[in-house]
Scaffold this motif. Structure first.
Motif, PDB file in Angstrom:
ATOM      1  N   TRP A   1       0.886  -0.991  -0.050  1.00 26.70           N
ATOM      2  CA  TRP A   1       0.196  -0.087   0.287  1.00 26.70           C
ATOM      3  C   TRP A   1       0.716   1.290   0.016  1.00 26.70           C
ATOM      4  CZ3 TRP A   1      -4.679  -1.272  -1.219  1.00 26.70           C
ATOM      5  CH2 TRP A   1      -5.399  -2.524  -0.489  1.00 26.70           C
ATOM      6  N   ALA A   2       2.242   0.859   0.212  1.00 28.71           N
ATOM      7  CA  ALA A   2       2.595   1.888   0.714  1.00 28.71           C
ATOM      8  C   ALA A   2       3.370   2.653  -0.944  1.00 28.71           C
ATOM      9  CB  ALA A   2       4.184   2.110   1.381  1.00 28.71           C
ATOM     10  N   GLU A   3       3.675   3.528  -1.524  1.00 29.35           N
ATOM     11  CA  GLU A   3       4.354   4.264  -2.417  1.00 29.35           C
ATOM     12  C   GLU A   3       5.902   3.716  -2.291  1.00 29.35           C
ATOM     13  OE1 GLU A   3       4.932   6.587  -6.566  1.00 29.35           O
ATOM     14  OE2 GLU A   3       3.303   7.098  -4.743  1.00 29.35           O
ATOM     15  N   GLY A   4       6.778   3.246  -3.603  1.00 30.68           N
ATOM     16  CA  GLY A   4       7.975   3.157  -3.227  1.00 30.68           C
ATOM     17  C   GLY A   4       8.308   1.760  -2.692  1.00 30.68           C
ATOM     18  N   GLU A   5       7.326   1.244  -2.580  1.00 31.72           N
ATOM     19  CA  GLU A   5       7.177  -0.128  -1.361  1.00 31.72           C
ATOM     20  C   GLU A   5       8.378  -1.408  -2.257  1.00 31.72           C
ATOM     21  OE1 GLU A   5       4.736  -3.431   1.285  1.00 31.72           O
ATOM     22  OE2 GLU A   5       4.482  -1.726   1.280  1.00 31.72           O
ATOM     23  N   ALA A   6       8.156  -0.906  -3.854  1.00 31.49           N
ATOM     24  CA  ALA A   6       8.872  -3.194  -4.423  1.00 31.49           C
ATOM     25  C   ALA A   6      10.470  -1.870  -4.198  1.00 31.49           C
ATOM     26  CB  ALA A   6       8.437  -2.561  -5.485  1.00 31.49           C
ATOM     27  N   SER A   7      10.893  -0.882  -4.711  1.00 30.41           N
ATOM     28  CA  SER A   7      12.170  -0.300  -3.826  1.00 30.41           C
ATOM     29  C   SER A   7      12.303  -0.840  -2.854  1.00 30.41           C
ATOM     30  CB  SER A   7      11.855   1.088  -4.370  1.00 30.41           C
ATOM     31  OG  SER A   7      11.303   1.576  -5.686  1.00 30.41           O
ATOM     32  N   ARG A   8      11.799  -0.704  -1.835  1.00 27.29           N
ATOM     33  CA  ARG A   8      11.985  -0.991  -0.820  1.00 27.29           C
ATOM     34  C   ARG A   8      13.068  -1.774  -0.360  1.00 27.29           C
ATOM     35  NH1 ARG A   8       9.996  -2.183   3.919  1.00 27.29           N
ATOM     36  NH2 ARG A   8       8.344  -2.584   3.841  1.00 27.29           N
ATOM     37  N   LYS A   9      11.532  -3.014  -1.238  1.00 22.35           N
ATOM     38  CA  LYS A   9      11.836  -4.193  -0.732  1.00 22.35           C
ATOM     39  C   LYS A   9      13.369  -4.949  -1.476  1.00 22.35           C
ATOM     40  CE  LYS A   9       6.967  -5.595   1.095  1.00 22.35           C
ATOM     41  NZ  LYS A   9       6.003  -6.329   0.834  1.00 22.35           N
ATOM     42  N   ILE A  10      13.703  -3.845  -2.437  1.00 22.22           N
ATOM     43  CA  ILE A  10      14.863  -4.582  -3.545  1.00 22.22           C
ATOM     44  C   ILE A  10      16.182  -4.559  -2.900  1.00 22.22           C
ATOM     45  CG2 ILE A  10      15.618  -4.333  -5.815  1.00 22.22           C
ATOM     46  CD1 ILE A  10      13.689  -4.430  -6.848  1.00 22.22           C
TER      47      ILE A  10
ATOM     48  N   ALA B   1      16.965  -7.098   0.057  1.00 22.53           N
ATOM     49  CA  ALA B   1      16.896  -8.081  -0.540  1.00 22.53           C
ATOM     50  C   ALA B   1      18.781  -8.068  -1.167  1.00 22.53           C
ATOM     51  CB  ALA B   1      16.285  -7.797  -1.920  1.00 22.53           C
ATOM     52  N   ARG B   2      19.154  -6.649  -1.542  1.00 27.96           N
ATOM     53  CA  ARG B   2      20.345  -6.322  -2.175  1.00 27.96           C
ATOM     54  C   ARG B   2      21.268  -6.591  -0.802  1.00 27.96           C
ATOM     55  NH1 ARG B   2      20.502  -1.225  -6.180  1.00 27.96           N
ATOM     56  NH2 ARG B   2      23.303  -2.490  -5.951  1.00 27.96           N
ATOM     57  N   LYS B   3      20.631  -5.810  -0.047  1.00 21.68           N
ATOM     58  CA  LYS B   3      21.699  -6.205   1.900  1.00 21.68           C
ATOM     59  C   LYS B   3      21.300  -7.257   2.464  1.00 21.68           C
ATOM     60  CE  LYS B   3      21.163  -0.794   2.239  1.00 21.68           C
ATOM     61  NZ  LYS B   3      20.699  -0.332   2.574  1.00 21.68           N
ATOM     62  N   GLY B   4      20.697  -8.255   1.792  1.00 23.26           N
ATOM     63  CA  GLY B   4      20.843  -9.930   2.716  1.00 23.26           C
ATOM     64  C   GLY B   4      20.057  -9.650   3.454  1.00 23.26           C
ATOM     65  N   LEU B   5      18.927  -8.430   3.413  1.00 22.12           N
ATOM     66  CA  LEU B   5      18.212  -8.195   4.927  1.00 22.12           C
ATOM     67  C   LEU B   5      16.748  -8.714   5.033  1.00 22.12           C
ATOM     68  CD1 LEU B   5      18.743  -4.839   6.578  1.00 22.12           C
ATOM     69  CD2 LEU B   5      19.825  -7.357   7.174  1.00 22.12           C
ATOM     70  N   LEU B   6      16.601  -9.449   3.767  1.00 22.25           N
ATOM     71  CA  LEU B   6      15.064  -9.991   3.347  1.00 22.25           C
ATOM     72  C   LEU B   6      15.066 -11.560   2.454  1.00 22.25           C
ATOM     73  CD1 LEU B   6      11.737  -9.319   3.331  1.00 22.25           C
ATOM     74  CD2 LEU B   6      12.554  -8.626   0.990  1.00 22.25           C
TER      75      LEU B   6
END
Length: 118
Positions: free
Chosen positions: A101-110, A113-118
């Motif tokens: 629901w939040a703006e830019g959530e997909a970018s935040r999840k990526i 994931a790049r940092k290994g935190l997801l």
């Protein structure tokens, strides 16, 4: 006069029937003649390859939108209403489905994931 008297009832029967048949003809056959039915695209990539080969671009041709841009990370998403564009530090980008629901959530999840935190 007598002929007209005989033909009048006959005409009153024929004309409505004729109009009714024209209505059904237009309803069933007219749709095919007046409107093109959509056709399914082929399951191979020949159409896309032809479009790609015929596209003129003296810079970078975006493979998913066939847009001509200066750099690969400038490519637009094909479906911006449902995709977020994520640019990576190496000059590349990706279009991902909008999430949550939040703006830019997909970018935040990526990024997580790049940092290994997801």
């Amino acid at each position: 006069m007598q002929l007209l008297t005989l033909l009048t009832p006959l005409l009153l029967l024929i004309l409505p029937a004729s109009a009714q048949f024209q209505f059904f003809e237009q309803m069933f056959n007219g749709q095919q003649g007046g409107q093109q039915q959509p056709q399914n695209m082929g399951s191979d990539s020949a159409w896309y390859q032809q479009q790609y080969e015929n596209a003129h671009c003296d810079k970078y041709l975006c493979p998913h939108t066939l847009s001509c841009v200066h750099f690969a990370h400038h490519c637009p998403c094909a479906f911006p209403a449902v995709e977020d564009k994520v640019e990576f530090g190496d000059g590349s980008m990706a279009c991902v489905s909008k999430g949550g629901w939040a703006e830019g959530e997909a970018s935040r999840k990526i990024e997580l994931a790049r940092k290994g935190l997801l």
